[in-house]
Scaffold this active site. Structure first.
Site, PDB file in Angstrom:
ATOM      1  N   GLU A 223     -52.812  23.622  45.857  1.00 12.41           N
ATOM      2  CA  GLU A 223     -53.492  22.435  45.349  1.00 12.41           C
ATOM      3  C   GLU A 223     -53.036  22.252  43.908  1.00 12.41           C
ATOM      4  O   GLU A 223     -53.133  23.194  43.110  1.00 12.41           O
ATOM      5  CB  GLU A 223     -55.023  22.622  45.390  1.00 12.41           C
ATOM      6  CG  GLU A 223     -55.709  21.340  44.976  1.00 12.41           C
ATOM      7  CD  GLU A 223     -57.224  21.424  44.888  1.00 12.41           C
ATOM      8  OE1 GLU A 223     -57.811  22.464  45.236  1.00 12.41           O
ATOM      9  OE2 GLU A 223     -57.807  20.415  44.453  1.00 12.41           O
TER      10      GLU A 223
ATOM     11  N   ARG B 219     -55.165  38.642  49.931  1.00 10.55           N
ATOM     12  CA  ARG B 219     -54.620  38.095  48.701  1.00 10.55           C
ATOM     13  C   ARG B 219     -54.308  39.217  47.723  1.00 10.55           C
ATOM     14  O   ARG B 219     -54.806  40.329  47.849  1.00 10.55           O
ATOM     15  CB  ARG B 219     -55.556  37.053  48.105  1.00 10.55           C
ATOM     16  CG  ARG B 219     -56.921  37.554  47.714  1.00 10.55           C
ATOM     17  CD  ARG B 219     -57.900  36.390  47.517  1.00 10.55           C
ATOM     18  NE  ARG B 219     -57.589  35.579  46.366  1.00 10.55           N
ATOM     19  CZ  ARG B 219     -57.398  34.264  46.414  1.00 10.55           C
ATOM     20  NH1 ARG B 219     -57.454  33.620  47.560  1.00 10.55           N
ATOM     21  NH2 ARG B 219     -57.165  33.595  45.331  1.00 10.55           N
TER      22      ARG B 219
ATOM     23  N   LYS C 134     -57.909  30.450  39.569  1.00 15.72           N
ATOM     24  CA  LYS C 134     -57.498  29.310  38.743  1.00 15.72           C
ATOM     25  C   LYS C 134     -58.614  28.871  37.815  1.00 15.72           C
ATOM     26  O   LYS C 134     -58.361  28.468  36.685  1.00 15.72           O
ATOM     27  CB  LYS C 134     -57.111  28.132  39.641  1.00 15.72           C
ATOM     28  CG  LYS C 134     -55.651  28.147  40.034  1.00 15.72           C
ATOM     29  CD  LYS C 134     -55.280  26.819  40.659  1.00 15.72           C
ATOM     30  CE  LYS C 134     -54.767  27.042  42.055  1.00 15.72           C
ATOM     31  NZ  LYS C 134     -54.630  25.843  42.847  1.00 15.72           N
TER      32      LYS C 134
HETATM   33  P1  ATP Z   1     -57.341  30.363  43.195  1.00 15.77           P
HETATM   34  O1  ATP Z   1     -58.203  31.208  44.058  1.00 15.77           O
HETATM   35  O2  ATP Z   1     -56.554  31.115  42.167  1.00 15.77           O
HETATM   36  O3  ATP Z   1     -58.049  29.194  42.606  1.00 15.77           O
HETATM   37  P2  ATP Z   1     -56.324  28.924  45.398  1.00 15.77           P
HETATM   38  O4  ATP Z   1     -56.267  29.763  46.611  1.00 15.77           O
HETATM   39  O5  ATP Z   1     -57.421  27.947  45.286  1.00 15.77           O
HETATM   40  O6  ATP Z   1     -56.197  29.848  44.123  1.00 15.77           O
HETATM   41  P3  ATP Z   1     -54.214  27.212  46.154  1.00 15.77           P
HETATM   42  O7  ATP Z   1     -53.452  26.275  45.314  1.00 15.77           O
HETATM   43  O8  ATP Z   1     -55.115  26.674  47.187  1.00 15.77           O
HETATM   44  O9  ATP Z   1     -54.982  28.148  45.165  1.00 15.77           O
HETATM   45  O10 ATP Z   1     -53.241  28.293  46.784  1.00 15.77           O
HETATM   46  C1  ATP Z   1     -52.062  27.983  47.439  1.00 15.77           C
HETATM   47  C2  ATP Z   1     -51.695  29.094  48.377  1.00 15.77           C
HETATM   48  O11 ATP Z   1     -51.555  30.316  47.664  1.00 15.77           O
HETATM   49  C3  ATP Z   1     -52.771  29.305  49.414  1.00 15.77           C
HETATM   50  O12 ATP Z   1     -52.138  29.425  50.666  1.00 15.77           O
HETATM   51  C4  ATP Z   1     -53.432  30.581  49.001  1.00 15.77           C
HETATM   52  O13 ATP Z   1     -53.897  31.275  50.110  1.00 15.77           O
HETATM   53  C5  ATP Z   1     -52.307  31.326  48.284  1.00 15.77           C
HETATM   54  N1  ATP Z   1     -52.866  32.216  47.276  1.00 15.77           N
HETATM   55  C6  ATP Z   1     -53.691  31.899  46.262  1.00 15.77           C
HETATM   56  N2  ATP Z   1     -54.053  32.985  45.564  1.00 15.77           N
HETATM   57  C7  ATP Z   1     -53.430  34.036  46.149  1.00 15.77           C
HETATM   58  C8  ATP Z   1     -53.401  35.449  45.900  1.00 15.77           C
HETATM   59  N3  ATP Z   1     -54.089  35.989  44.901  1.00 15.77           N
HETATM   60  N4  ATP Z   1     -52.648  36.219  46.707  1.00 15.77           N
HETATM   61  C9  ATP Z   1     -51.956  35.671  47.722  1.00 15.77           C
HETATM   62  N5  ATP Z   1     -51.931  34.364  48.006  1.00 15.77           N
HETATM   63  C10 ATP Z   1     -52.664  33.549  47.242  1.00 15.77           C
END
Ligand code: ATP
Ligand code: MG
Length: 564
Positions: free
Chosen positions: A37, A263, A273
């Site tokens: 996102e 993750r 984020k």
């Molecule tokens: P955050 O939890 O940091 O706000 P998010 O998951 O909301 O991150 P997205 O932009 O939705 O951020 O993430 C894009 C992709 O990256 C998703 O498929 C998510 O599962 C993956 N992702 C995000 N954080 C991690 C992590 N710590 N380890 C592995 N994959 C991740």
């Protein structure tokens, strides 16, 4: 489809993909995607997912889409889209013409919603947020159905169209899926599909005032892109039944298979984020690309290499259970890479003036110094030597303890790539007593770095010539937090910031070959660590180096002593 073999150890996701090849489940296709996102910069956790998805596509001759999952006008922006693109390219991955935006599917999603309403699978609800929460129930109690759940189809259609037309205020109406209010899985309790948001979207601007929810959008976007394996993190396990329900409800002609993995969590930093945005907004860091940030932009500016980050992602592997990975592992990957690839040069961070009394006043010699002792292909450069040098203040002690073998009065040491010198005297600041200059004599017979009579010295120290070296600012970065898990014991992570996370040294001197060092180029400063020319603040007029990582893991010892 031809499978490529690789030396990479397999993991449970690759096992699934290989089994699917055997059963021809997706007609031998592998189509994956990375779906961020655009509401923040990518961090090292995202890198794990990027390496996994793009890595799988490359390994199996498949495709990997880059899709911006932009379903929420608040917080999303083109700046973030551009940063995501820049960072994934920097990591070394390409998607060709496969850049997609969920916002490009808004019209199709709206059509799907209309279809669901017509088939009695969705309804317009007028409960407000509090009422909806109250109806939702809990883990232990089932939810209650909305009083609006059984509206006639025609009424739902008309209301939904009026929602789109902007006739209602935010929070007054939602479109909800008719799933199951008594499901033990709360995600299934008539989730919201659309909400009213009278906010401009960075791409669709004011075209829409209703926006599809992530859960509704994400699974249908994957289906529209004919993704074979929808790889996501574990927290989406509960959403999988809902995704399958939506695909069934719209009778999607393509049903991707979701696979969840753990993750990445890393010690000594935070990764959500929300918290990273907070660090930027509270000005605890100077921006998303602050070298202290776990963002890819920050790591890049710090001097981490794409190869080191990819190596790290390979080494941690992919598993089903959450774990905390030690920051030291990432730092070691960086060291391992820079140890082989970074040219070695000399810099003095805290200069102490050294005068070699028996060296000619205007004498200058140029030593030919290899950039890498184990790699002659990296070539060499000339380093000027003269009567007045700088050495590291730490490399001299007036009253050396037993185990200190570096410079002290009466002691002979080797200058790296040069002569043996013996310290004869010190000059002190009369007011403070601080040593401001040391005097030495050199042995002209030791230019090769060895004494013809075979006598040995116990230390070799680095130096630069006073007249030839150039000034530089050096920023000594350390870990952002003092404790392994800054979120342990509550949200007040700020109190765990490492007070020594940044030390700025303004009086450093570096050897003259660095005058033309390009931004972002990385070096080993001999005996000191790995450093990178700052990509923002460094210029020919004022060189700025960031410490990427120390030569050794200085934290292992501290933690061992139980001080942290
Ligand atoms: P955050 O939890 O940091 O706000 P998010 O998951 O909301 O991150 P997205 O932009 O939705 O951020 O993430 C894009 C992709 O990256 C998703 O498929 C998510 O599962 C993956 N992702 C995000 N954080 C991690 C992590 N710590 N380890 C592995 N994959 C991740
Ligand atoms: Mg997310």
């Amino acid at each position: 489809m031809e499978q490529t073999t690789s030396s990479r150890p397999s993991d449970f996701i690759r096992d699934i993909i290989e089994d699917d090849f055997k059963t021809n489940k997706h007609e031998g296709r592998v189509a994956v995607r990375f779906p961020p996102e655009p509401n923040g910069y990518l961090h090292i956790g995202h890198a794990k997912s990027v390496c996994l998805n793009f890595g799988i596509a490359a390994q199996y001759g498949g495709t990997c889409n880059l899709r911006m999952d932009d379903t929420d006008p608040s917080g999303e922006s083109m700046e973030y889209v551009e940063s995501i693109i820049r960072d994934i390219r920097w990591l070394g991955f390409e998607w060709g013409d496969r850049l997609f935006f969920a916002s490009d599917y808004y019209e199709r999603l709206y059509e799907y919603a209309l279809q669901m309403i017509r088939e009695g699978k969705a309804f317009v609800c007028e409960l407000d947020v509090d009422e909806m929460r109250e109806h939702r129930g809990s883990f232990t109690e089932p939810g209650r159905e909305s009083p609006y759940r059984d509206r006639p189809v025609e009424e739902n259609l008309a209301l939904f169209q009026r929602m789109r037309a902007g006739e209602f205020e935010e929070g007054t109406h939602t479109l909800r899926a008719k799933v199951d209010m008594s499901s033990p899985n709360i995600t299934m309790r008539d989730p919201i599909m659309y909400r009213i948001k009278k906010e401009s979207h960075y791409r669709t601007e004011n075209q829409w005032c209703i926006y599809p929810m992530y859960d509704f959008t994400h699974c249908l976007s994957d289906s529209l892109e004919r993704i074979t394996h929808s790889i996501c993190t574990l927290e989406f396990e509960n959403n999988r039944p809902l995704y399958d329900w939506f695909l069934e409800a719209v009778n999607a002609d393509y049903r991707p298979q979701q696979i969840e993995f753990a993750r990445l969590n890393l010690t000594y930093t935070v990764m959500s984020k929300r918290l990273l945005i907070e660090l930027v907004e509270k000005k605890i860091v100077c921006g998303w690309d602050d070298p202290l940030m776990p963002s890819l932009a920050g790591m890049r500016r710090r001097g981490y290499t794409p190869a080191a980050i990819r190596d790290f992602c390979d080494r941690i592997g992919v598993a089903k259970n959450d774990s905390m990975i030690d920051m030291a592992l990432l730092e070691n990957c960086v060291r391992d890479d820079l140890n082989q690839t970074a040219p070695r040069v000399m810099a003095v961070l805290r200069p102490l003036r050294v005068v070699i009394d028996n060296y000619p006043d205007d004498g200058v010699e140029e030593f030919d110094c290899p950039y890498h002792p184990q790699n002659p292909d990296m070539g060499s450069r000339k380093v000027p030597f003269s009567k007045v040098l700088y050495i590291e203040r730490d490399d001299f002690m007036e009253d050396p303890p037993k185990k200190f073998f570096r410079m002290a009065v009466g002691r002979e040491v080797r200058l790296r790539y040069g002569y043996f010198v013996t310290c004869t005297d010190v000059v002190k600041d009369p007011s403070t007593g601080e040593v401001v200059e040391i005097h030495c004599t050199y042995d002209p017979e030791t230019k090769s770095g060895f004494a013809p009579d075979g006598r040995k010295v116990k230390a070799t120290i680095h130096w630069v010539s006073s007249a030839h070296s150039i000034p530089a600012e050096v920023r000594l970065y350390d870990r952002l937090f003092r404790v392994a898990d800054p979120l342990e014991g509550g949200e007040d992570y700020v109190k765990h910031l490492n007070p020594d996370r940044l030390e700025v040294l303004m009086q450093c001197r570096v050897e003259p070959s660095l005058a033309t060092a390009e931004r972002e180029s990385r070096y080993q400063f001999e005996r000191l660590g790995y450093f990178c020319v700052d990509s923002v603040d460094s210029s020919v007029e004022g060189l700025v180096f960031n410490r990427t990582v120390t030569l050794r893991d200085s934290w292992a010892k501290i933690v061992g002593k139980g001080e942290v």
